[in-house]
Design a protein around this motif. Sequence first.
Motif, PDB file in Angstrom:
ATOM      1  N   PRO B  59      28.275 -90.631  -5.179  1.00 33.00           N
ATOM      2  CA  PRO B  59      28.260 -92.319  -5.424  1.00 33.00           C
ATOM      3  C   PRO B  59      27.346 -92.601  -6.682  1.00 33.00           C
ATOM      4  O   PRO B  59      26.465 -91.905  -6.760  1.00 33.00           O
ATOM      5  CB  PRO B  59      27.925 -92.673  -4.033  1.00 33.00           C
ATOM      6  CG  PRO B  59      27.025 -91.692  -3.308  1.00 33.00           C
ATOM      7  CD  PRO B  59      27.732 -90.265  -3.930  1.00 33.00           C
ATOM      8  N   GLU B  60      27.697 -93.671  -6.884  1.00 32.90           N
ATOM      9  CA  GLU B  60      26.667 -94.557  -7.787  1.00 32.90           C
ATOM     10  C   GLU B  60      25.261 -94.632  -7.459  1.00 32.90           C
ATOM     11  O   GLU B  60      24.217 -94.586  -8.195  1.00 32.90           O
ATOM     12  CB  GLU B  60      27.281 -95.617  -8.293  1.00 32.90           C
ATOM     13  CG  GLU B  60      28.366 -95.864  -9.218  1.00 32.90           C
ATOM     14  CD  GLU B  60      28.985 -96.927  -9.592  1.00 32.90           C
ATOM     15  OE1 GLU B  60      28.386 -98.014  -9.468  1.00 32.90           O
ATOM     16  OE2 GLU B  60      30.227 -96.953  -9.900  1.00 32.90           O
ATOM     17  N   SER B  61      25.078 -94.694  -5.925  1.00 37.07           N
ATOM     18  CA  SER B  61      23.889 -94.984  -5.347  1.00 37.07           C
ATOM     19  C   SER B  61      23.010 -93.473  -5.877  1.00 37.07           C
ATOM     20  O   SER B  61      21.682 -93.636  -5.528  1.00 37.07           O
ATOM     21  CB  SER B  61      23.986 -95.219  -3.799  1.00 37.07           C
ATOM     22  OG  SER B  61      24.784 -94.228  -3.230  1.00 37.07           O
ATOM     23  N   GLY B  68      36.053 -88.956  -8.875  1.00 37.12           N
ATOM     24  CA  GLY B  68      36.802 -88.410  -8.068  1.00 37.12           C
ATOM     25  C   GLY B  68      37.463 -86.857  -8.416  1.00 37.12           C
ATOM     26  O   GLY B  68      36.983 -86.232  -9.547  1.00 37.12           O
ATOM     27  N   TRP B  69      38.114 -86.134  -7.413  1.00 36.50           N
ATOM     28  CA  TRP B  69      38.779 -84.938  -7.808  1.00 36.50           C
ATOM     29  C   TRP B  69      39.435 -84.442  -8.997  1.00 36.50           C
ATOM     30  O   TRP B  69      39.594 -83.498  -9.444  1.00 36.50           O
ATOM     31  CB  TRP B  69      39.376 -84.322  -6.572  1.00 36.50           C
ATOM     32  CG  TRP B  69      38.114 -83.918  -5.477  1.00 36.50           C
ATOM     33  CD1 TRP B  69      37.526 -84.496  -4.474  1.00 36.50           C
ATOM     34  CD2 TRP B  69      37.770 -82.522  -5.685  1.00 36.50           C
ATOM     35  NE1 TRP B  69      36.824 -83.838  -3.942  1.00 36.50           N
ATOM     36  CE2 TRP B  69      36.796 -82.401  -4.457  1.00 36.50           C
ATOM     37  CE3 TRP B  69      37.763 -81.271  -6.343  1.00 36.50           C
ATOM     38  CZ2 TRP B  69      35.909 -81.347  -4.139  1.00 36.50           C
ATOM     39  CZ3 TRP B  69      37.181 -80.112  -6.060  1.00 36.50           C
ATOM     40  CH2 TRP B  69      36.009 -80.225  -5.122  1.00 36.50           C
ATOM     41  N   VAL B  70      40.332 -85.485  -9.243  1.00 37.54           N
ATOM     42  CA  VAL B  70      41.319 -85.511 -10.466  1.00 37.54           C
ATOM     43  C   VAL B  70      40.611 -85.042 -11.764  1.00 37.54           C
ATOM     44  O   VAL B  70      40.659 -84.211 -12.461  1.00 37.54           O
ATOM     45  CB  VAL B  70      42.391 -86.552 -10.454  1.00 37.54           C
ATOM     46  CG1 VAL B  70      43.068 -86.329 -11.755  1.00 37.54           C
ATOM     47  CG2 VAL B  70      43.361 -86.718  -9.469  1.00 37.54           C
ATOM     48  N   THR B  71      39.599 -85.944 -11.913  1.00 38.45           N
ATOM     49  CA  THR B  71      38.622 -85.856 -13.042  1.00 38.45           C
ATOM     50  C   THR B  71      37.744 -84.580 -12.919  1.00 38.45           C
ATOM     51  O   THR B  71      37.732 -83.737 -13.923  1.00 38.45           O
ATOM     52  CB  THR B  71      37.732 -86.882 -13.106  1.00 38.45           C
ATOM     53  OG1 THR B  71      38.538 -88.035 -13.068  1.00 38.45           O
ATOM     54  CG2 THR B  71      37.005 -86.891 -14.477  1.00 38.45           C
ATOM     55  N   VAL B  96      27.665 -80.788  -3.961  1.00 42.36           N
ATOM     56  CA  VAL B  96      27.604 -82.408  -3.953  1.00 42.36           C
ATOM     57  C   VAL B  96      28.439 -83.022  -2.904  1.00 42.36           C
ATOM     58  O   VAL B  96      28.128 -83.681  -2.156  1.00 42.36           O
ATOM     59  CB  VAL B  96      27.869 -82.970  -5.487  1.00 42.36           C
ATOM     60  CG1 VAL B  96      28.162 -84.501  -5.512  1.00 42.36           C
ATOM     61  CG2 VAL B  96      26.803 -82.556  -6.410  1.00 42.36           C
ATOM     62  N   PRO B  97      29.800 -82.909  -2.981  1.00 44.15           N
ATOM     63  CA  PRO B  97      30.535 -83.282  -2.082  1.00 44.15           C
ATOM     64  C   PRO B  97      30.113 -83.108  -0.437  1.00 44.15           C
ATOM     65  O   PRO B  97      30.490 -83.829   0.365  1.00 44.15           O
ATOM     66  CB  PRO B  97      32.172 -83.071  -2.461  1.00 44.15           C
ATOM     67  CG  PRO B  97      31.960 -81.907  -3.032  1.00 44.15           C
ATOM     68  CD  PRO B  97      30.767 -81.898  -3.904  1.00 44.15           C
TER      69      PRO B  97
END
Lengths: 380, 336
Positions: B59-61, B68-71, B96-97
């Motif tokens: 997340p940006e925080s 996301g996963w497609v990218t 990370v996820p």
Amino acid sequence: MDLTWSRADEDFRAGARSWLEANVPRPALPSGDTSEGFARHLEWERHLFENRWSVVSWPEEYGGRGASLWQWLIFEEEYYRAGAPQRVTQNGIFLLAPTVFEFGTPEQQQRILPRMAAAEDLWCQGWSEPGAGSDLAGITSRAEPVDGGWALTGQKIWTTRGAFCTHLFGLFRTDPDSTRHRGLTYFLVPLDAPGVTVRGFGRLDGDEGFAEVFFDGVVVAEEAVLGGVGQGWSVAMATTGSERGLTLRSPGRFSAVVTRLVDLARRSADPGGHPDPLLADQVVRGWMEAEAYRLFTLQAVTALAGGARPGAESSLNKIWWSELDIHLHETALALRGDAAELDDAWMRGFEFSLSGPIYAGTNEIQRNIAAERLLGLPRS
Amino acid sequence: MFFGFDEDQIAVKEAVGALLDKRAGLTVLQQAWSDPAGPAAWAVWPDLADMGVQGLLAPESAGGSDLGWVTMTLVLSEAGRVALPLPLAETAAIGVPLLVSAGDPAGVLGSLVAGRAVVTVASGIGEADSGERPRAPAASRADWFVLGDRLYGRDDVVLRPVASVDATRDLAEVEALGEGLVVGSPLEFGALAAAAVLVGLGRALVSTTVDYVKDRHQFGVPVGSFQAVKHQLADAAMHVEFAAPAVWAAAWEMDQRGGDVGNIGEVARSVSLAKALASDAAERAARTALQCHGAMGYTDDYHLHLWLKRVWCLSPAFGSARWHRRRVGVDMGLHG
């Protein structure tokens, strides 16, 4: 990326599903590749047309619904899910029609398309000759100019359902000095014309699904030419794009076979209550390859919807679905054990699947096309 | 329905691809072969972080972009294309996820995203000998180790280096000493990430072999003009190109679930589809590439082996094709 269907597409699916559930003939019709079965299939085709389900993606003026390619895929998925009959009109609707839409004059479109949609005219393909199969450019059947038209002479062979059809679309050599791809012309020929002889013969499965068609000075009018004299090869290639790609083999066909296969596997239990693990692995492999075909098709339709033209990747499509179809049926027969020999739907499906790597350009030809046009390898 | 990529996704993929071509090309890969933990191999790691790659799923925080996963899978296929010898999948697409969904219990997410810390993952699925310990790549440089569903710091593991067929892997057996922190199973993320890398490896193997057989002459003609060669390559390309959409589709489904590990079971079939197809396709591409290169490919001073060996490592990682077919078969009620 958005792999969800729009509300309109879901509504279209619901409409197709409920109509098919109420109308698909039970029990299933006999094979459409026999004369009695063909008549029953014609009734079904006309019923489809009267309810505007015979050519959903065509414009309404020709009997369609103006459905998008997406909705065409949905219709096919529902059609095969419902166990509806094979389409005996498919060679006209899926192979000739796209060419008529692209190359036909307005007069030809008006004359040909509505009657095709209504299954009044039944079209077969006249490409292969005894000496020109994979080497299609080796065609020797010829057309000579006569007053007001052309006289056709020669022989076509392996013409699917030729003995039951009313018309033939085929390639003939109009330039006697030409060789190979040049000098060919695409003709539309009524099979009741004087000088045409059609002789049906049996396929591997015993059905009279094939024919030889002989032309002995058959006179046709100028309007029988589709797409210009001498342009036959490029006009015909537009049709092969359809045949090898989306239009002949929608993913829904294979998804429906996979559903039956998984069901068969669940019932083919050993004493422990499960199928042979090696065969179960082959069943899942079949499911995966059918899913891959469905996703590959969604990707291809996205490109087409964005304005791309069907290209040489349709050769990969054709190799994939034809080999998938054999795999699914071989796995089913293996699950059937010694009942595999029975002349039932699985054996019939297996026999038919074996034609997949042969018709519409053998898979060897498709691999050449893929290697040369997609990968850029040098011609032999 | 739209099965394609948006402009941002394509832009990220192309930018990362260009960076890798410039900073992680063949010379770097060859240096990594002899010194996988060395500065040459790792030089591109901070550049990747500057481009935001390690933060694609954060997340940006936490300094990420949450693209996301497609990218992520598009980027990982680029990493596969150049056979990137770094634990990008392990850090950016697994560590990370997992930490995001676990609420970052060790407070390390920011350092991962910034490229200052590295996660690796010990898999160990489908062992013939269950007595073997799980092994992790990039062991000399990793700061954090995912083992089972737990995360351990470097001081909480014992490492025993073992040789991988791919020397760039920097592989070690991992034994945990403490309790670790529960972060969840790396299986789904790992399988999808490996599938994406395998698609990139497979595409690279096909394209490098196409180039070779156009150039290599025998009997006075390019060997690529022979049907026996053409047909193998057409098949290899077909299998890779039919695996790729399964990877993108599984990534899209992962995004729909917000990467929430609690719901991952729903995407398990799609992940298995992607991994099984990608593993089989990459193995086929590797066999085809070697055969079509002839004796030239069967040398270790020609670079082909670097791609082959990576395929041999990643094809069984996080479940082989057969393992994933079996998992789907169990779900279908076909196995006991």
